[in-house]
Design a protein around this motif. Structure first.
Motif, PDB file in Angstrom:
ATOM      1  N   LEU A 228       0.596  -1.046  -0.296  1.00  0.00           N
ATOM      2  CA  LEU A 228      -0.120  -0.702   0.039  1.00  0.00           C
ATOM      3  C   LEU A 228       1.066   1.536  -0.299  1.00  0.00           C
ATOM      4  O   LEU A 228       0.661   2.172  -0.224  1.00  0.00           O
ATOM      5  CB  LEU A 228      -0.984   0.072   1.479  1.00  0.00           C
ATOM      6  N   GLY A 229       1.902   1.473   0.291  1.00  0.00           N
ATOM      7  CA  GLY A 229       3.330   2.767  -0.112  1.00  0.00           C
ATOM      8  C   GLY A 229       2.886   2.707   0.784  1.00  0.00           C
ATOM      9  O   GLY A 229       3.218   4.870   1.418  1.00  0.00           O
TER      10      GLY A 229
ATOM     11  N   HIS B 197       2.101   1.777  10.960  1.00  0.00           N
ATOM     12  CA  HIS B 197       1.841   1.667  13.177  1.00  0.00           C
ATOM     13  C   HIS B 197       0.725   1.910  13.733  1.00  0.00           C
ATOM     14  O   HIS B 197      -0.305   1.641  13.714  1.00  0.00           O
ATOM     15  CB  HIS B 197       2.269   2.124  13.761  1.00  0.00           C
ATOM     16  N   TRP B 198       0.609   3.064  12.025  1.00  0.00           N
ATOM     17  CA  TRP B 198      -1.479   3.209  12.831  1.00  0.00           C
ATOM     18  C   TRP B 198      -2.627   2.576  12.328  1.00  0.00           C
ATOM     19  O   TRP B 198      -3.957   2.323  12.567  1.00  0.00           O
ATOM     20  CB  TRP B 198      -1.837   4.633  12.086  1.00  0.00           C
ATOM     21  N   VAL B 199      -1.971   1.426  11.340  1.00  0.00           N
ATOM     22  CA  VAL B 199      -2.747   0.193  11.373  1.00  0.00           C
ATOM     23  C   VAL B 199      -3.001  -0.939  12.186  1.00  0.00           C
ATOM     24  O   VAL B 199      -4.536  -1.564  12.417  1.00  0.00           O
ATOM     25  CB  VAL B 199      -1.801  -0.575  10.102  1.00  0.00           C
TER      26      VAL B 199
ATOM     27  N   PRO C 241      -8.186   0.255  -0.462  1.00  0.00           N
ATOM     28  CA  PRO C 241      -7.144   0.469  -1.397  1.00  0.00           C
ATOM     29  C   PRO C 241      -6.412   1.364  -1.205  1.00  0.00           C
ATOM     30  O   PRO C 241      -5.188   1.177  -1.815  1.00  0.00           O
ATOM     31  CB  PRO C 241      -8.174   0.929  -2.374  1.00  0.00           C
ATOM     32  N   SER C 242      -6.132   1.657   0.000  1.00  0.00           N
ATOM     33  CA  SER C 242      -5.231   2.623   0.519  1.00  0.00           C
ATOM     34  C   SER C 242      -4.657   2.359   1.816  1.00  0.00           C
ATOM     35  O   SER C 242      -5.832   1.614   2.891  1.00  0.00           O
ATOM     36  CB  SER C 242      -5.417   3.719   0.051  1.00  0.00           C
ATOM     37  N   GLY C 243      -4.315   2.949   2.084  1.00  0.00           N
ATOM     38  CA  GLY C 243      -3.749   2.818   3.504  1.00  0.00           C
ATOM     39  C   GLY C 243      -4.547   3.510   4.627  1.00  0.00           C
ATOM     40  O   GLY C 243      -5.387   3.295   5.930  1.00  0.00           O
TER      41      GLY C 243
ATOM     42  N   ALA D 211     -11.108   2.077   8.513  1.00  0.00           N
ATOM     43  CA  ALA D 211     -11.885   0.601   9.132  1.00  0.00           C
ATOM     44  C   ALA D 211     -10.911  -0.178  10.410  1.00  0.00           C
ATOM     45  O   ALA D 211     -11.666  -0.542  11.218  1.00  0.00           O
ATOM     46  CB  ALA D 211     -11.265  -0.315   7.712  1.00  0.00           C
ATOM     47  N   ARG D 212      -9.726  -0.131  10.458  1.00  0.00           N
ATOM     48  CA  ARG D 212      -9.040  -0.628  11.786  1.00  0.00           C
ATOM     49  C   ARG D 212     -10.018   0.271  12.530  1.00  0.00           C
ATOM     50  O   ARG D 212     -10.440   0.199  13.722  1.00  0.00           O
ATOM     51  CB  ARG D 212      -7.462  -0.818  11.932  1.00  0.00           C
ATOM     52  N   SER D 213     -10.604   1.870  12.918  1.00  0.00           N
ATOM     53  CA  SER D 213     -10.491   2.237  14.157  1.00  0.00           C
ATOM     54  C   SER D 213     -11.863   2.012  14.241  1.00  0.00           C
ATOM     55  O   SER D 213     -12.420   1.805  14.828  1.00  0.00           O
ATOM     56  CB  SER D 213     -11.077   3.684  13.659  1.00  0.00           C
TER      57      SER D 213
END
Length: 452
Positions: A42-43, A50-52, A98-100, A106-108
């Motif tokens: 995802l570049g 880390h935010w993921v 499709p992106s970070g 979504a994770r939030s």
């Protein structure tokens, strides 16, 4: 012949809601192994990767204190199904991201779903099983959860290597649907006292305070330590958390009874749980990254290495539980923190040597020490509180645990961003473990003296 009957429905429910605990624990370990691959595809910058992880942990930490209360207000089953729906849908979105930015968002939101369903795991088991069977039922639930925890690194490595990192999210929805169906068929509500109103002001204060504090730490890599934004947000976060404490001491039905921390055993237990979860971030995130980026292992190889920290825990935890029954819980918990500190120090010393076998010894020791941190502290928390406050104490300990994870990743991530040194991440964690072990030992001793 019906598979689910009135006689066996409680056991079906136990397995279903225990898998919720499993999903939450799985999420702690499965993402770390895939993180370098996600970052590359995802570049993402190191900070974004880390935010993921931390977006999920941060939201989880902020909302877990209110999750169980939502069940009391609006019904256990409706809130359980809503939490599952949010968790499952966000898993699908995260897999297709499709992106970070989409993945982090979504994770939030997935963290909100986890914060709703996680506290209901204990509540639904307690309300379903008679008193004489609750300990066994909770033990079974914990065993199922640790199985998920143990398999997380292996599952993350296998899916990333053989299919795609996106499958670490896509494996959740089928499990969620099955859990929801079984819960719907087996849950029977019970009469209980009217729940007090939810402290929305307290929730807003702790959520905004936590966000500002963690965001400032993690963005210091991007903005620089001298940035007024970093200092301003950090100061605002600390200020909001201080206002939260002031407010909670004065409100009739607080979100968190902060005055419970006056009890030295309760304070020491929550500090221990905080630091234990903090320590998981260097193990399951940075050790997995080190294995791939420095040792040159594949995601599967990194998963197998990190799995050494989890695979022993289901076997050590029962033995630790027996020791807790016959020994001072505070002493065992302090010993567990020292064990974790020794493991982290060993990982810090061996990391520059680029030798997997020496590094693996430290990883194994963390798995042996971790149950000695978590099991005795839960006993110490319950023993430090009157029975009618056990639910509140359990909720606070979950909040401390999740805050530990998000602070641990923020501090470790910031150190790594500035120095690009894995050994420094492990060494700093070891120092904090040793310092807090001394503080907690003093607090536990003080508690024993007071009760004598």
């Amino acid at each position: 012949m019906a598979v689910i009957t009135e006689d066996n429905r409680k056991w079906w429910l136990l397995v279903a809601v225990s898998c919720v605990l499993g999903l939450v624990l799985l999420d702690e370990t499965v993402v770390g192994v895939a993180l370098p691959t996600i970052e590359e595809e995802l570049g993402l910058s190191v900070n974004q990767s880390h935010w993921v992880v931390n977006s999920y942990l941060l939201v989880f930490a902020c909302f877990v204190a209110v999750g169980g209360k939502l069940g009391d207000q609006f019904g256990m089953l409706p809130m359980f199904l809503i939490g599952l729906l949010v968790f499952g849908l966000c898993s699908v979105i995260g897999g297709f991201a499709p992106s970070g930015h989409v993945l982090i968002t979504a994770r939030s939101v997935q963290g909100i779903g986890a914060a709703i369903i996680f506290p209901l795991f204990v509540a639904m088991i307690t309300m379903t099983f008679p008193k004489e069977q609750r300990g066994f039922a909770l033990g079974v639930g914990g065993a199922i959860g640790t199985i998920f925890l143990s398999l997380g690194p292996l599952a993350g490595g296998l899916l990333t290597d053989l299919l795609s990192w996106r499958w670490i999210f896509w494996i959740n929805p089928p499990i969620v649907v099955l859990i929801g169906l079984i819960a719907f068929l087996t849950w029977r509500d019970v009469d209980r006292p009217k729940a007090p109103p939810i402290d929305w002001t307290g929730l807003a204060l702790i959520a905004s305070g936590m966000f500002c504090t963690i965001f400032s730490l993690m963005q210091s890599e991007v903005w620089g330590w001298t940035s007024p934004l970093v200092y301003g947000l950090f100061a605002a976060g600390i200020g909001l958390l201080m206002v939260f404490v002031w407010y909670e001491l004065r409100v009739a039905a607080p979100l968190i009874e902060v005055d419970l921390f006056v009890n030295p055993a309760f304070l020491a237990s929550n500090l221990t749980i905080f630091m234990a979860q903090y320590s998981k971030m260097p193990i399951f995130i940075f050790a997995a990254m080190y294995a791939q980026e420095v040792l040159g292992l594949s995601p599967l190889g990194a998963g197998l290495l990190v799995m050494l920290a989890a695979i022993t825990q289901p076997f050590v935890a029962p033995y630790c539980g027996k020791l807790t029954d016959s020994h001072e819980p505070g002493l065992l918990a302090t010993g567990g923190m020292v064990g974790l500190g020794i493991a982290m120090a060993l990982m810090a010393i061996t990391a520059p040597l680029d030798t997997i076998w020496l590094f693996a010894i430290g990883v194994i020791i963390t798995g042996l020490a971790m149950p000695f941190v978590f099991v005795p502290t839960q006993t110490a928390i319950m023993a430090s509180l009157p029975e009618h406050k056990h639910g509140q104490g359990g909720g606070i300990s979950m909040t401390s645990q999740m805050i530990g994870g998000t602070v641990g990743l923020a501090i470790s991530g910031t150190l790594f961003a500035f120095h690009k040194d894995y050994a420094l991440v492990f060494a700093s964690t070891a120092v904090l473990l040793f310092v807090l072990a001394v503080i907690c030992f003093i607090l536990f001793r003080k508690s024993v003296t007071q009760s004598a």
